[in-house]
Design a protein around this motif. Sequence first.
Motif, PDB file in Angstrom:
ATOM      1  N   THR A 183       0.845  -1.192   0.000  1.00 14.03           N
ATOM      2  CA  THR A 183       0.000   0.000   0.000  1.00 14.03           C
ATOM      3  C   THR A 183       0.878   1.239   0.000  1.00 14.03           C
ATOM      4  O   THR A 183       1.753   1.391   0.861  1.00 14.03           O
ATOM      5  N   ILE A 184       0.651   2.092  -0.970  1.00 14.69           N
ATOM      6  CA  ILE A 184       1.325   3.389  -1.026  1.00 14.69           C
ATOM      7  C   ILE A 184       0.500   4.381  -0.209  1.00 14.69           C
ATOM      8  O   ILE A 184      -0.703   4.547  -0.454  1.00 14.69           O
ATOM      9  N   LEU A 185       1.120   5.020   0.762  1.00 15.51           N
ATOM     10  CA  LEU A 185       0.439   5.975   1.642  1.00 15.51           C
ATOM     11  C   LEU A 185       1.004   7.364   1.387  1.00 15.51           C
ATOM     12  O   LEU A 185       2.199   7.598   1.588  1.00 15.51           O
ATOM     13  N   LYS A 186       0.154   8.276   0.975  1.00 11.26           N
ATOM     14  CA  LYS A 186       0.612   9.633   0.692  1.00 11.26           C
ATOM     15  C   LYS A 186      -0.290  10.640   1.398  1.00 11.26           C
ATOM     16  O   LYS A 186      -1.519  10.503   1.398  1.00 11.26           O
ATOM     17  N   ASP A 187       0.350  11.653   1.982  1.00 10.84           N
ATOM     18  CA  ASP A 187      -0.368  12.737   2.650  1.00 10.84           C
ATOM     19  C   ASP A 187       0.099  14.066   2.072  1.00 10.84           C
ATOM     20  O   ASP A 187       1.307  14.306   1.923  1.00 10.84           O
ATOM     21  N   TYR A 188      -0.884  14.924   1.756  1.00 11.84           N
ATOM     22  CA  TYR A 188      -0.602  16.234   1.183  1.00 11.84           C
ATOM     23  C   TYR A 188      -1.222  17.313   2.070  1.00 11.84           C
ATOM     24  O   TYR A 188      -2.398  17.230   2.442  1.00 11.84           O
ATOM     25  N   ASP A 189      -0.434  18.298   2.400  1.00 14.45           N
ATOM     26  CA  ASP A 189      -0.911  19.482   3.130  1.00 14.45           C
ATOM     27  C   ASP A 189      -0.474  20.684   2.305  1.00 14.45           C
ATOM     28  O   ASP A 189       0.682  21.089   2.348  1.00 14.45           O
ATOM     29  N   LEU A 241       5.443   3.530   2.518  1.00 21.05           N
ATOM     30  CA  LEU A 241       5.086   2.289   1.845  1.00 21.05           C
ATOM     31  C   LEU A 241       4.797   1.241   2.909  1.00 21.05           C
ATOM     32  O   LEU A 241       5.593   1.039   3.834  1.00 21.05           O
ATOM     33  N   LEU A 242       3.635   0.575   2.786  1.00 26.00           N
ATOM     34  CA  LEU A 242       3.230  -0.444   3.751  1.00 26.00           C
ATOM     35  C   LEU A 242       3.321  -1.815   3.088  1.00 26.00           C
ATOM     36  O   LEU A 242       2.598  -2.098   2.124  1.00 26.00           O
TER      37      LEU A 242
END
Length: 677
Positions: A357-363, A403-404
Amino acid sequence: MAFGVFAQQKQKDTINLNEVRIDLTKQNQKIQQIPISVTAVSAKEIEIQKIEDVTDLNGLIPNFFIPEHGTRLNTDIYIRGIGVSKGEPSVGIYVDDIPYFDSGTINFEFANIKQIEVLRGPQGTLYGRNAMGGLLKIYTPDPVQKRKAGFKLDYGRYNQYKASVNYNQPLTEKSAVLLDAYYKNDDGYFVNKFDNRKVDAETTYGTRLKYKVDLSDNLKLKILGNYEKNTQPGFAYGIYNAENQTVNEVNYNEPSKYDRDFGSTGLNLNYRPAGYAVNFSASYQRLKDVYLIDQDFTPNDIYVVDMDRNNKAFVEELNIKSTTEKPFQWIGGLFSFQRHLLKKVDFDITTSHGKMTILKDYDQSIKAYAAFGQISYKWNKLLFAGGLRYDLEKSTLNYNYDLLIGGNKIHKDDFEHSLYFDQILPKVSVSYLPNEHVTVYANVSKGYKAGGFNATIERDEDETYNPEYSLNYETGFKFNGLDNKLILNTSLFYIDWQSQQVVQSVPSGRGIMIKNAGTSESKGVEIESFYRFTPDFNLGVSYGYTDAHFISYQYNDTTDYSDNKLPLVPEYTFGATANYKWRLKSKKFKYVLFNLNYTRYGKYYWTSDNTDYQEPYGILNANISLKLKNTDIGLWAKNITNEKFIKYYFTISTLHKAYAELSRPVSFGIYAKVNLF
């Protein structure tokens, strides 16, 4: 014009075509004397044509096109070939003078709309941000000093039903409030073979409240708020077969949905002493949505994307303008915009080696400021105008990528970077007005859209994209005459486009990014005509032709798209509408109104490689309504000839497949509109 000349008809038997006025230039001018290409659509025409959202304007306005994604997540407007399928809109959107800057807010349900105005060509001088291709302005009615109430019920095929109500109440001699509310259901047409459920169903409901008060003879205040909720249980995409241009039935296993909550509040304060007017507006918007999609669109476990967004925006504008009838006119103002976006994306990828799982956070935050001005001077039969705007923008992104795999989280990347953009946007025009029936004009203007950050970043060089620019040349002719029976408007345009923002796949094929092409151009012609044969019969026709292509576009080291056509730009758009009123000799029944409209679109390509395309197609719609004293009863039908075409198309390069959504077959229904008092 295809039908826009009905604006401000107000149930008269005759229409003074030359008196229709719009506020596209913030100076309230007659539509036939403005030196730009513009179409106005009245409330009556919105009802007759069953225009329920912005996508229903397709074909009715020259060189105006919106590809339907099958969801309200992205609504991309193309005018004269200028538009983009992802990223910031290229066409400015204003609703009751409140700007909508996110493409996820543009496609809302039309309920009790007063007028729609569409300007073709850049309007950056007065409207700035994201008005490179043109401007779409939507107005709802203001409260009035009379108690009113009404409702409308509509039922159609696929269990489409909609109910809307409106109530206007004076509060004092100088204040009133207007409330609108609506609910719409659509059971959908396309069935997912995997679980036998409809995937294109949708439920929508919303409300709008507007308050107006005259604080004094010269000072007026309006406060407004609106909210809309949309729920969609899936997506009607199937695998596209290029060899015979067909689409397989929908068949995927993972649950999918799109849920959207959108609301806005705003105020407008207008002070109008002798000789000038001061206008201040401020608004706050919030968009919160959830996008869950089986992105391989098969019964296999391959790709699943889960995206949550929380987007807030605050906008202010102050402008001052002249209000005299003198030859010299002027307007100037200040503008500020702030936006804060929080976005979380989880991308599940399943292969023979397992799942990751691709984990992305945008602020992300954007702050923009502008100062603008425009002057005009009328000398004899000539009108000269010039304007200038200075835009300044800062965009900051705080990005985190993990990345999980097998329950273990691996940190891949993070950064906080800022981008700065500024630009001067000039515009000049000259008009020749020999009499009240004829306007000849020419204008030159600069278009601009800021750069930004990409949503999918796999290489450092793909983190950002640059601004795009255009020089726009237009000349036109407007005529109305024959005892106010005929209107004929034509225009020619040429757009020199530099550093065009284009959509590409990221190197892995698991996502898209925006890059800049070298140079492009768009040129064409537009014609709108309306003729009133009798007080009860009229015909409107519109036609737009666009030749838009890349002049130089090196896609990568081995692929050159130079001379290819720009994607999602029909070679032509055509619209024709006929209205006939059959007057009845009855005290109870006033008349029967017959409406027939036909729109047609030329060939267009889906992607920059010009491999797959949509053949020309046309859509025939009709409406018949019976007018009583306080009630309208009608029948409607859409896509009467069962025209089959592709609404939207895209590819996923890692799967070596293309996907598409087909059009729906004919739909029809019945409605009743009642004015209670």
